[in-house]
Design a protein around this motif. Structure first.
Motif, PDB file in Angstrom:
ATOM      1  N   UNK A 213       0.836  -1.201   0.000  1.00  0.00           N
ATOM      2  CA  UNK A 213       0.000   0.000   0.000  1.00  0.00           C
ATOM      3  C   UNK A 213       0.873   1.254   0.000  1.00  0.00           C
ATOM      4  N   UNK A 214       1.883   1.273   0.850  1.00  0.00           N
ATOM      5  CA  UNK A 214       2.790   2.429   0.888  1.00  0.00           C
ATOM      6  C   UNK A 214       3.506   2.613  -0.440  1.00  0.00           C
ATOM      7  N   UNK A 215       3.925   1.521  -1.053  1.00  0.00           N
ATOM      8  CA  UNK A 215       4.587   1.601  -2.359  1.00  0.00           C
ATOM      9  C   UNK A 215       3.674   2.203  -3.415  1.00  0.00           C
ATOM     10  N   UNK A 224      -8.569   6.523  -3.162  1.00  0.00           N
ATOM     11  CA  UNK A 224      -8.620   5.251  -2.432  1.00  0.00           C
ATOM     12  C   UNK A 224      -9.123   4.127  -3.328  1.00  0.00           C
ATOM     13  N   UNK A 225     -10.095   4.433  -4.208  1.00  0.00           N
ATOM     14  CA  UNK A 225     -10.629   3.414  -5.121  1.00  0.00           C
ATOM     15  C   UNK A 225      -9.553   2.903  -6.069  1.00  0.00           C
ATOM     16  N   UNK A 226      -8.732   3.813  -6.585  1.00  0.00           N
ATOM     17  CA  UNK A 226      -7.664   3.421  -7.507  1.00  0.00           C
ATOM     18  C   UNK A 226      -6.573   2.625  -6.793  1.00  0.00           C
ATOM     19  N   UNK A 227      -6.294   3.008  -5.550  1.00  0.00           N
ATOM     20  CA  UNK A 227      -5.312   2.260  -4.763  1.00  0.00           C
ATOM     21  C   UNK A 227      -5.774   0.821  -4.569  1.00  0.00           C
ATOM     22  N   UNK A 228      -7.038   0.658  -4.223  1.00  0.00           N
ATOM     23  CA  UNK A 228      -7.573  -0.693  -4.011  1.00  0.00           C
ATOM     24  C   UNK A 228      -7.607  -1.475  -5.323  1.00  0.00           C
ATOM     25  N   UNK A 229      -7.914  -0.814  -6.428  1.00  0.00           N
ATOM     26  CA  UNK A 229      -7.870  -1.487  -7.732  1.00  0.00           C
ATOM     27  C   UNK A 229      -6.479  -2.043  -8.015  1.00  0.00           C
ATOM     28  N   UNK A 249      -9.711  -1.922   1.642  1.00  0.00           N
ATOM     29  CA  UNK A 249     -10.089  -0.595   2.151  1.00  0.00           C
ATOM     30  C   UNK A 249      -9.816  -0.511   3.659  1.00  0.00           C
ATOM     31  N   UNK A 250     -10.058  -1.617   4.371  1.00  0.00           N
ATOM     32  CA  UNK A 250      -9.798  -1.646   5.809  1.00  0.00           C
ATOM     33  C   UNK A 250      -8.305  -1.534   6.095  1.00  0.00           C
ATOM     34  N   UNK A 251      -7.485  -2.230   5.315  1.00  0.00           N
ATOM     35  CA  UNK A 251      -6.031  -2.128   5.471  1.00  0.00           C
ATOM     36  C   UNK A 251      -5.572  -0.680   5.236  1.00  0.00           C
ATOM     37  N   UNK A 252      -6.114  -0.062   4.202  1.00  0.00           N
ATOM     38  CA  UNK A 252      -5.752   1.325   3.881  1.00  0.00           C
ATOM     39  C   UNK A 252      -6.120   2.263   5.032  1.00  0.00           C
ATOM     40  N   UNK A 253      -7.301   2.090   5.566  1.00  0.00           N
ATOM     41  CA  UNK A 253      -7.776   2.938   6.659  1.00  0.00           C
ATOM     42  C   UNK A 253      -6.871   2.830   7.879  1.00  0.00           C
TER      43      UNK A 253
END
Length: 281
Positions: A213-215, A224-229, A249-253
């Motif tokens: 996620x950080x990368x 956030x939607x694009x990150x999860x994609x 999404x939970x990991x991102x949060x």
């Protein structure tokens, strides 16, 4: 005539299964035992209390909804007195394999000699390089999958229960040392556990998913939607996690101390940048 009950790994495959014409009652496993608190005794009061709290806190799913959609379904397999056969329909990935272990552990608690326990577990397909999920098969192909189901003996359920308890204890060395493929019935379990081991902290204290996620955030300003994609694409190409977008999404949060949001785009803050550098990324 065999009276069967089929445990499906999710709602998505229900229409395919129903169209197949395979006879029997249906149970939907609507859980994600690979996330949140779990106990060795599946379906105990304390077990469900912890699951209630987890789903309410992280996914805003209330107790009544969780009970109706999840607990009531699983408890349909508690008493198999009217059935001759139970069939577990699961997939190769970590998400499914952990749910499969939990179900096997629960079935062992209420084991019946007069019931045949069977497993349909999809993954490798002859002539194909991509691992196949149940949703990749047609309703006609479900008939063939059912015909080629694998019988699970009581000893196989005991093995699955042992594997479940090891997963619950979540000790890196014990998980690494145990041979999860020694029975031969759970073809994809070892690979799934190997994937789970990557959820233990790396050099910078973050696991593989958190570092990914950080990368992604560091590489490009995204919503956030694009990150999860991007996470879903990475997962499908490089891992066997089998997670859904809700999990990512939970990991991102949970990483909100390591980024800031501007105009709905995500950027690493200094903490996030230091985390990546400390892991050599």
């Amino acid at each position: 005539m065999t009276n069967s009950i089929h445990v499906l790994n999710g709602d998505a495959i229900l229409p395919i299964f129903q169209k197949s014409g395979i006879k029997g009652d249906i149970v939907i496993c609507r859980e994600m035992f690979c996330e949140g608190p779990i106990l060795e005794e599946v379906a105990s009061d304390d077990f469900w209390k912890q699951r209630y709290a987890f789903f309410e806190k992280y996914f805003s799913i209330g107790k009544l909804e969780y009970f109706d959609k999840t607990i009531k379904e699983i408890l349909k397999t508690e008493d198999l007195a009217v059935y001759d056969e139970i069939v577990l329909w699961f997939e190769y990935d970590l998400f499914c394999q952990v749910n499969l272990l939990a179900m096997c552990s629960f079935l062992l608690q209420n084991y019946r000699k007069d019931v045949t326990y069977n497993l349909v577990c999809t993954g490798r397909v002859k002539g194909k390089t991509k691992l196949h999920s149940l949703s990749d098969f047609s309703s006609d192909e479900y008939v063939a999958l059912y015909k080629n189901k694998v019988k699970l003996t009581k000893n196989n359920l005991v093995f699955a229960d042992q594997a479940w308890k090891l997963y619950v204890q979540n000790n890196y060395k014990e998980l690494s040392d145990f041979n999860f493929s020694k029975t031969g019935k759970f073809t994809y379990l070892q690979a799934a556990i190997n994937q789970h081991l990557k959820r233990f902290p790396q050099e910078n204290g973050f696991n593989e998913i958190e570092n990914k996620i950080l990368q992604i955030i560091a590489s490009e300003a995204l919503s956030s939607e694009k990150i999860v994609q991007k996470l879903l694409f990475w997962q499908n190409e490089n891992t066997v996690y089998g997670f859904g977008d809700v999990q990512f999404f939970a990991y991102l949060k949970e990483l909100n101390n390591f980024f800031f949001v501007d105009a709905e785009k995500y950027y690493l803050n200094e903490n996030g940048k230091r985390k990546l550098l400390s892991n050599g990324l």
